[in-house]
Write a protein that holds these residues in place. Structure first.
Motif, PDB file in Angstrom:
ATOM      1  N   VAL A  13       0.825  -1.208   0.000  1.00 31.88           N
ATOM      2  CA  VAL A  13       0.000   0.000   0.000  1.00 31.88           C
ATOM      3  C   VAL A  13       0.863   1.264   0.000  1.00 31.88           C
ATOM      4  O   VAL A  13       0.383   2.349   0.283  1.00 31.88           O
ATOM      5  CB  VAL A  13      -0.972   0.019   1.203  1.00 31.88           C
ATOM      6  CG1 VAL A  13      -1.970  -1.119   1.106  1.00 31.88           C
ATOM      7  CG2 VAL A  13      -0.205  -0.044   2.531  1.00 31.88           C
ATOM      8  N   ALA A  14       2.149   1.118  -0.304  1.00 32.48           N
ATOM      9  CA  ALA A  14       3.089   2.237  -0.425  1.00 32.48           C
ATOM     10  C   ALA A  14       3.453   2.858   0.920  1.00 32.48           C
ATOM     11  O   ALA A  14       3.685   4.067   1.009  1.00 32.48           O
ATOM     12  CB  ALA A  14       2.558   3.309  -1.380  1.00 32.48           C
ATOM     13  N   LYS A  15       3.535   2.028   1.962  1.00 26.76           N
ATOM     14  CA  LYS A  15       3.979   2.538   3.265  1.00 26.76           C
ATOM     15  C   LYS A  15       5.386   3.121   3.169  1.00 26.76           C
ATOM     16  O   LYS A  15       5.652   4.236   3.641  1.00 26.76           O
ATOM     17  CB  LYS A  15       3.954   1.420   4.310  1.00 26.76           C
ATOM     18  CG  LYS A  15       2.579   0.910   4.688  1.00 26.76           C
ATOM     19  CD  LYS A  15       2.629  -0.075   5.828  1.00 26.76           C
ATOM     20  CE  LYS A  15       3.372  -1.346   5.479  1.00 26.76           C
ATOM     21  NZ  LYS A  15       2.700  -2.153   4.451  1.00 26.76           N
ATOM     22  N   THR A  16       6.302   2.365   2.561  1.00 22.57           N
ATOM     23  CA  THR A  16       7.698   2.793   2.493  1.00 22.57           C
ATOM     24  C   THR A  16       7.848   4.054   1.639  1.00 22.57           C
ATOM     25  O   THR A  16       8.515   5.012   2.045  1.00 22.57           O
ATOM     26  CB  THR A  16       8.577   1.666   1.920  1.00 22.57           C
ATOM     27  OG1 THR A  16       8.525   0.537   2.808  1.00 22.57           O
ATOM     28  CG2 THR A  16      10.016   2.116   1.766  1.00 22.57           C
ATOM     29  N   THR A  17       7.242   4.062   0.470  1.00 22.28           N
ATOM     30  CA  THR A  17       7.334   5.220  -0.422  1.00 22.28           C
ATOM     31  C   THR A  17       6.854   6.489   0.263  1.00 22.28           C
ATOM     32  O   THR A  17       7.511   7.535   0.223  1.00 22.28           O
ATOM     33  CB  THR A  17       6.504   4.973  -1.696  1.00 22.28           C
ATOM     34  OG1 THR A  17       7.007   3.817  -2.365  1.00 22.28           O
ATOM     35  CG2 THR A  17       6.572   6.166  -2.629  1.00 22.28           C
ATOM     36  N   ASN A  18       5.713   6.398   0.928  1.00 24.35           N
ATOM     37  CA  ASN A  18       5.151   7.577   1.584  1.00 24.35           C
ATOM     38  C   ASN A  18       5.956   7.987   2.811  1.00 24.35           C
ATOM     39  O   ASN A  18       6.106   9.181   3.079  1.00 24.35           O
ATOM     40  CB  ASN A  18       3.696   7.311   1.967  1.00 24.35           C
ATOM     41  CG  ASN A  18       2.768   7.343   0.772  1.00 24.35           C
ATOM     42  OD1 ASN A  18       2.703   8.324   0.052  1.00 24.35           O
ATOM     43  ND2 ASN A  18       2.050   6.255   0.545  1.00 24.35           N
ATOM     44  N   ALA A  44      13.256   1.149   3.111  1.00 21.57           N
ATOM     45  CA  ALA A  44      13.361   2.567   3.468  1.00 21.57           C
ATOM     46  C   ALA A  44      14.814   2.932   3.762  1.00 21.57           C
ATOM     47  O   ALA A  44      15.296   3.995   3.369  1.00 21.57           O
ATOM     48  CB  ALA A  44      12.478   2.884   4.676  1.00 21.57           C
ATOM     49  N   SER A  45      15.523   2.034   4.428  1.00 21.92           N
ATOM     50  CA  SER A  45      16.941   2.265   4.732  1.00 21.92           C
ATOM     51  C   SER A  45      17.751   2.410   3.456  1.00 21.92           C
ATOM     52  O   SER A  45      18.585   3.321   3.322  1.00 21.92           O
ATOM     53  CB  SER A  45      17.503   1.101   5.560  1.00 21.92           C
ATOM     54  OG  SER A  45      16.756   0.886   6.726  1.00 21.92           O
ATOM     55  N   GLU A  46      17.499   1.523   2.498  1.00 22.83           N
ATOM     56  CA  GLU A  46      18.264   1.581   1.248  1.00 22.83           C
ATOM     57  C   GLU A  46      17.912   2.818   0.434  1.00 22.83           C
ATOM     58  O   GLU A  46      18.793   3.418  -0.198  1.00 22.83           O
ATOM     59  CB  GLU A  46      18.027   0.315   0.425  1.00 22.83           C
ATOM     60  CG  GLU A  46      18.890   0.255  -0.830  1.00 22.83           C
ATOM     61  CD  GLU A  46      18.882  -1.094  -1.516  1.00 22.83           C
ATOM     62  OE1 GLU A  46      19.254  -1.158  -2.700  1.00 22.83           O
ATOM     63  OE2 GLU A  46      18.500  -2.091  -0.870  1.00 22.83           O
ATOM     64  N   LEU A  47      16.643   3.229   0.454  1.00 21.24           N
ATOM     65  CA  LEU A  47      16.246   4.418  -0.288  1.00 21.24           C
ATOM     66  C   LEU A  47      16.927   5.672   0.253  1.00 21.24           C
ATOM     67  O   LEU A  47      17.253   6.584  -0.503  1.00 21.24           O
ATOM     68  CB  LEU A  47      14.727   4.586  -0.252  1.00 21.24           C
ATOM     69  CG  LEU A  47      13.921   3.615  -1.113  1.00 21.24           C
ATOM     70  CD1 LEU A  47      12.436   3.748  -0.824  1.00 21.24           C
ATOM     71  CD2 LEU A  47      14.188   3.853  -2.603  1.00 21.24           C
ATOM     72  N   ALA A 252      11.216   8.969  -8.219  1.00 17.36           N
ATOM     73  CA  ALA A 252      11.903   9.554  -7.062  1.00 17.36           C
ATOM     74  C   ALA A 252      12.518   8.493  -6.166  1.00 17.36           C
ATOM     75  O   ALA A 252      13.440   8.783  -5.399  1.00 17.36           O
ATOM     76  CB  ALA A 252      10.923  10.424  -6.260  1.00 17.36           C
ATOM     77  N   MET A 253      12.013   7.260  -6.259  1.00 18.69           N
ATOM     78  CA  MET A 253      12.544   6.189  -5.425  1.00 18.69           C
ATOM     79  C   MET A 253      13.726   5.506  -6.110  1.00 18.69           C
ATOM     80  O   MET A 253      13.773   4.299  -6.313  1.00 18.69           O
ATOM     81  CB  MET A 253      11.440   5.166  -5.109  1.00 18.69           C
ATOM     82  CG  MET A 253      10.281   5.745  -4.334  1.00 18.69           C
ATOM     83  SD  MET A 253      10.738   6.421  -2.719  1.00 18.69           S
ATOM     84  CE  MET A 253      10.233   8.131  -2.880  1.00 18.69           C
ATOM     85  N   ASP A 254      14.723   6.316  -6.479  1.00 15.80           N
ATOM     86  CA  ASP A 254      15.924   5.848  -7.173  1.00 15.80           C
ATOM     87  C   ASP A 254      17.099   5.963  -6.218  1.00 15.80           C
ATOM     88  O   ASP A 254      17.440   7.061  -5.776  1.00 15.80           O
ATOM     89  CB  ASP A 254      16.152   6.698  -8.424  1.00 15.80           C
ATOM     90  CG  ASP A 254      17.403   6.276  -9.203  1.00 15.80           C
ATOM     91  OD1 ASP A 254      18.073   5.315  -8.782  1.00 15.80           O
ATOM     92  OD2 ASP A 254      17.694   6.915 -10.222  1.00 15.80           O
ATOM     93  N   THR A 255      17.699   4.848  -5.877  1.00 13.76           N
ATOM     94  CA  THR A 255      18.778   4.853  -4.882  1.00 13.76           C
ATOM     95  C   THR A 255      20.132   5.208  -5.487  1.00 13.76           C
ATOM     96  O   THR A 255      21.118   5.310  -4.759  1.00 13.76           O
ATOM     97  CB  THR A 255      18.892   3.466  -4.212  1.00 13.76           C
ATOM     98  OG1 THR A 255      19.232   2.483  -5.215  1.00 13.76           O
ATOM     99  CG2 THR A 255      17.591   3.068  -3.553  1.00 13.76           C
TER     100      THR A 255
END
Length: 288
Positions: A13-18, A44-47, A252-255
């Motif tokens: 449900v996009a918890k990490t993205t948000n 989230a840590s890696e992002l 935007a979620m590009d590490t």
């Protein structure tokens, strides 16, 4: 200042993205932010840290798992908490001084084993639970003293680290796709929390995410929740800001990329939405 958990028992449900986006946007607004990654997938840590810095945190025993393990020691002191936190944790250069990360570890599942071992040192379950409650309060007080916002990215489960953080947190946001399975996960979460006695934590609301406005069912369910009809009446009041399923957020979620500004990372409409959502969350925290 508040510790806010992003939690739903439905995955995807996009918890990490948000959580990452909100952490970066609050930091961009001049707030001091700590993101706690409680999910053993460590996304989230890696992002925030990138793959190399995450591996270094793992190697240096600088993760949530290692902090929780240290807390089980009678010699634990709150002054040691900063040694487990990774500083300057974002690929957006200007906001690095404002954003730190307590990374998760793939070893976090071992925490239950460590707790079982530690429990043997106490004469009763009550004594052990009192120790855990004391540690929760200590951790919550430390975070509130050092950060304007602490955001927690949770897995879709009541893992032991999640239970610990639920006892520390002030507020809850439930990210949800407007579909029946995601709402079922939301309602199941609220029911489980009530049964487990997590009555102190306040629910700030439902965050509609990955919304596809062209899907009639999404629009229908959002209307039913807004009007508190039928089973949907139990859902927490949704935020006005809706996060759509859009390519700019995925990009935007590009590490692998560093950014010169927050608006370089979150382009166009996504920038406006997350900025607006930060304002709405801050307002609801004041209202509560």
């Amino acid at each position: 200042m508040p510790m806010v958990m992003m939690f739903n028992l439905k995955g995807g449900v996009a918890k990490t993205t948000n959580t990452v986006a909100l952490a970066e946007w609050f930091a961009a607004k001049g707030k001091k932010v700590l993101l706690i990654d409680a999910d053993h997938q460590c996304m989230a840590s890696e992002l925030l840290l990138g793959e190399q810095r995450l591996e270094l945190a793992e190697k240096n025993r600088q993760t949530l798992h290692d902090l929780l393990a240290a807390m089980l020691s009678e010699r634990f002191a709150p002054s040691s908490i900063p040694s487990f936190i990774s500083k300057f944790s974002t690929p957006v250069k200007p906001i690095r001084p404002n954003l730190d990360c307590l990374a998760c570890s793939h070893r976090i599942d071992e925490f239950s084993t460590n707790m079982a071992k530690a429990k043997k040192g106490y004469q009763s379950n009550e004594a052990f639970l009192q120790q855990l409650n004391r540690l929760r309060r200590v951790f919550s007080i430390w975070c509130n003293r050092h950060y304007d916002f602490t955001l927690v990215d949770c897995p879709p489960s009541f893992a032991l680290q999640v239970q610990f953080l639920l006892g520390s947190a002030d507020a809850l946001i439930i990210p949800s796709i407007p579909d029946r399975l995601s709402i079922r996960g939301s309602l199941y979460l609220l029911n489980r929390m009530k049964k487990r006695g997590y009555t102190r934590i306040r629910c700030l609301g439902t965050l509609w995410s990955m919304v596809r406005v062209q899907v009639a069912k999404h629009k229908e369910i959002m209307r039913l929740v807004q009007d508190s009809l039928g089973e949907y009446s139990q859902m927490p009041i949704p935020f006005t800001t809706i996060i759509p399923n859009m390519g700019a957020i995925a990009d935007a979620m590009d590490t692998q990329t560093e950014y010169k500004s927050i608006k370089e990372k979150y382009k166009g409409e996504s920038a406006r939405l997350f900025s607006q959502l930060c304002k709405e969350i801050a307002e609801r925290i004041i209202e509560f």
